[in-house]
Design a protein around this motif. Structure first.
Motif, short mmCIF file in Angstrom:
data_model
loop_
_atom_site.label_atom_id
_atom_site.label_comp_id
_atom_site.label_asym_id
_atom_site.label_seq_id
_atom_site.Cartn_x
_atom_site.Cartn_y
_atom_site.Cartn_z
N ILE A 112 0.86 -1.17 0.00
CA ILE A 112 0.00 0.00 0.00
C ILE A 112 0.90 1.23 0.00
CG2 ILE A 112 -1.65 1.35 1.34
CD1 ILE A 112 -2.87 -1.20 2.32
N LEU A 113 0.66 2.15 -0.92
CA LEU A 113 1.47 3.35 -1.07
C LEU A 113 0.66 4.56 -0.62
CD1 LEU A 113 2.76 2.62 -4.69
CD2 LEU A 113 3.99 2.16 -2.56
N ASP A 121 13.94 16.43 3.06
CA ASP A 121 15.15 15.75 2.60
C ASP A 121 15.00 14.24 2.79
OD1 ASP A 121 15.70 15.16 5.30
OD2 ASP A 121 16.97 16.92 5.53
N PHE A 122 15.97 13.49 2.30
CA PHE A 122 15.88 12.03 2.31
C PHE A 122 15.72 11.47 3.72
CE2 PHE A 122 17.77 7.83 2.65
CZ PHE A 122 17.16 7.13 1.61
N ALA A 123 16.59 11.92 4.64
CA ALA A 123 16.57 11.40 6.00
C ALA A 123 15.22 11.66 6.67
CB ALA A 123 17.71 12.00 6.81
N SER A 124 14.67 12.85 6.46
CA SER A 124 13.39 13.19 7.07
C SER A 124 12.25 12.40 6.46
CB SER A 124 13.11 14.69 6.92
OG SER A 124 14.10 15.46 7.58
N ALA A 125 12.31 12.17 5.15
CA ALA A 125 11.27 11.38 4.49
C ALA A 125 11.30 9.94 4.99
CB ALA A 125 11.48 11.41 2.97
N LEU A 126 12.49 9.38 5.13
CA LEU A 126 12.62 8.02 5.62
C LEU A 126 12.11 7.91 7.06
CD1 LEU A 126 13.57 5.11 5.37
CD2 LEU A 126 15.88 5.87 5.99
N ALA A 127 12.47 8.87 7.90
CA ALA A 127 12.03 8.86 9.29
C ALA A 127 10.51 8.96 9.38
CB ALA A 127 12.69 10.00 10.06
N SER A 128 9.91 9.78 8.53
CA SER A 128 8.47 9.95 8.53
C SER A 128 7.77 8.63 8.19
CB SER A 128 8.06 11.03 7.53
OG SER A 128 6.66 11.20 7.49
N CYS A 129 8.29 7.91 7.21
CA CYS A 129 7.70 6.63 6.81
C CYS A 129 7.88 5.59 7.91
CB CYS A 129 8.33 6.14 5.51
SG CYS A 129 7.94 7.13 4.05
N ALA A 132 5.59 5.81 10.76
CA ALA A 132 4.24 5.31 10.42
C ALA A 132 4.25 3.80 10.20
CB ALA A 132 3.73 6.03 9.17
N ARG A 133 5.34 3.12 10.59
CA ARG A 133 5.50 1.67 10.48
C ARG A 133 5.64 1.22 9.03
NH1 ARG A 133 4.23 -0.99 15.27
NH2 ARG A 133 4.38 0.52 16.97
N GLY A 134 6.21 2.09 8.19
CA GLY A 134 6.47 1.71 6.81
C GLY A 134 7.90 2.04 6.44
N THR A 135 8.15 2.27 5.16
CA THR A 135 9.46 2.70 4.70
C THR A 135 9.27 3.48 3.41
OG1 THR A 135 11.73 1.97 4.21
CG2 THR A 135 9.93 0.65 3.28
N LEU A 136 10.34 4.06 2.89
CA LEU A 136 10.23 4.81 1.64
C LEU A 136 9.82 3.89 0.50
CD1 LEU A 136 13.24 7.32 1.58
CD2 LEU A 136 10.81 7.88 1.47
N VAL A 219 6.92 9.66 -0.18
CA VAL A 219 6.01 8.58 -0.57
C VAL A 219 6.43 7.34 0.20
CG1 VAL A 219 5.06 7.20 -2.44
CG2 VAL A 219 5.74 9.57 -2.87
N CYS A 220 5.51 6.78 0.97
CA CYS A 220 5.81 5.61 1.81
C CYS A 220 5.11 4.37 1.28
CB CYS A 220 5.35 5.84 3.25
SG CYS A 220 6.00 7.35 4.02
N GLU A 221 5.66 3.23 1.64
CA GLU A 221 5.00 1.96 1.34
C GLU A 221 4.81 1.17 2.64
OE1 GLU A 221 8.38 -1.31 0.24
OE2 GLU A 221 7.85 0.07 -1.37
N PHE A 222 3.73 0.40 2.68
CA PHE A 222 3.38 -0.38 3.87
C PHE A 222 3.06 -1.82 3.46
CE2 PHE A 222 2.22 4.03 4.46
CZ PHE A 222 2.76 4.34 5.70
#
Length: 222
Positions: A112-113, A121-129, A132-136, A219-222
């Motif tokens: 699910i995207l 930035d990249f680090a902040s986007a990754l941390a945000s995902c 939320a229990r997902g990843t980039l 954009v995150c994926e779960f």
């Protein structure tokens, strides 16, 4: 929210199965909770413990009462739990359908995207995902790449992918360290020569290596 439902279902299954998983053997006297086994078992003829004995052959220590567990839940409670789980799955399914209809999330295969629309930035986007229990979002094939591109086009912003350059120049890897097995590089890319260690997706779905400190869509994926 979908991930949360999985946790609920797993927890419920574990609750129902716990008692049935306990061994059905009496405990070794003096050592409560450890099964007392005797004779030879069926594991390639290996001899198993028959309890601790004195020279006289009598068991050491007074017998202990074996701990037992109720055999499952009462029928009334079991039925009620089943109804709650069915209702929860139905409500989550409806909610997922609404989110898909409003293009808040996209489904592709088992993934699910989703995007919060933020540019970081990249680090902040990754941390945000990860929070939320997902990843980039990380496209593993053409179908997943098109699904991510749909979100990128919707926001009309380039997005970081869950891919980074490894120690060797030009060798890009997934976040778990394994080499990528699917790529969608734009013509003449990647060309950063170790100065552009992250990967962004254009609105046409093609990739470009880019510096990691720029603001790109999350954009995150779960």
């Amino acid at each position: 929210m979908v991930s949360y439902s999985s946790y609920v279902l797993i927890a419920a299954a574990a609750l129902l199965a716990t008692c049935y998983a306990l061994p059905k053997y009496p405990a070794i006297p003096g050592l409560p909770g450890i099964p007392r086994l005797s004779g030879r078992d069926d594991l390639k003829g290996q001899t198993r413990l028959s309890g601790f004995r004195e020279a006289s052959g009598s068991l050491v220590g007074p017998p202990r009462k074996q701990l037992t567990c109720p055999q499952g839940l009462p029928n009334s409670l079991n039925t009620e739990l089943h109804k709650v789980l069915v209702n929860l799955k139905h409500r989550l399914s409806r909610l997922k359908g609404v989110l898909v209809l409003k293009e808040k999330i996209r489904e592709v295969g088992e993934k699910i995207l989703a995007s919060n629309g933020e540019k970081v930035d990249f680090a902040s986007a990754l941390a945000s995902c990860e929070n939320a229990r997902g990843t980039l979002a990380t496209p593993m094939n053409e179908e997943e790449n098109k699904a991510i591109m749909g979100i990128v086009k919707k926001y009309n912003r380039y997005a970081y992918l869950g891919i980074r350059e490894g120690e060797d120049s030009g060798q890009f890897k997934y976040l778990n360290g394994t080499p990528v097995n699917y790529t969608k590089w734009h013509q003449n890319e990647p060309n950063g020569k170790r100065t552009e260690k992250c990967v962004e997706m254009y609105t046409d779905g093609n990739w470009n290596d880019k510096k990691c400190n720029l603001s790109r869509l999350t954009v995150c994926e779960f």
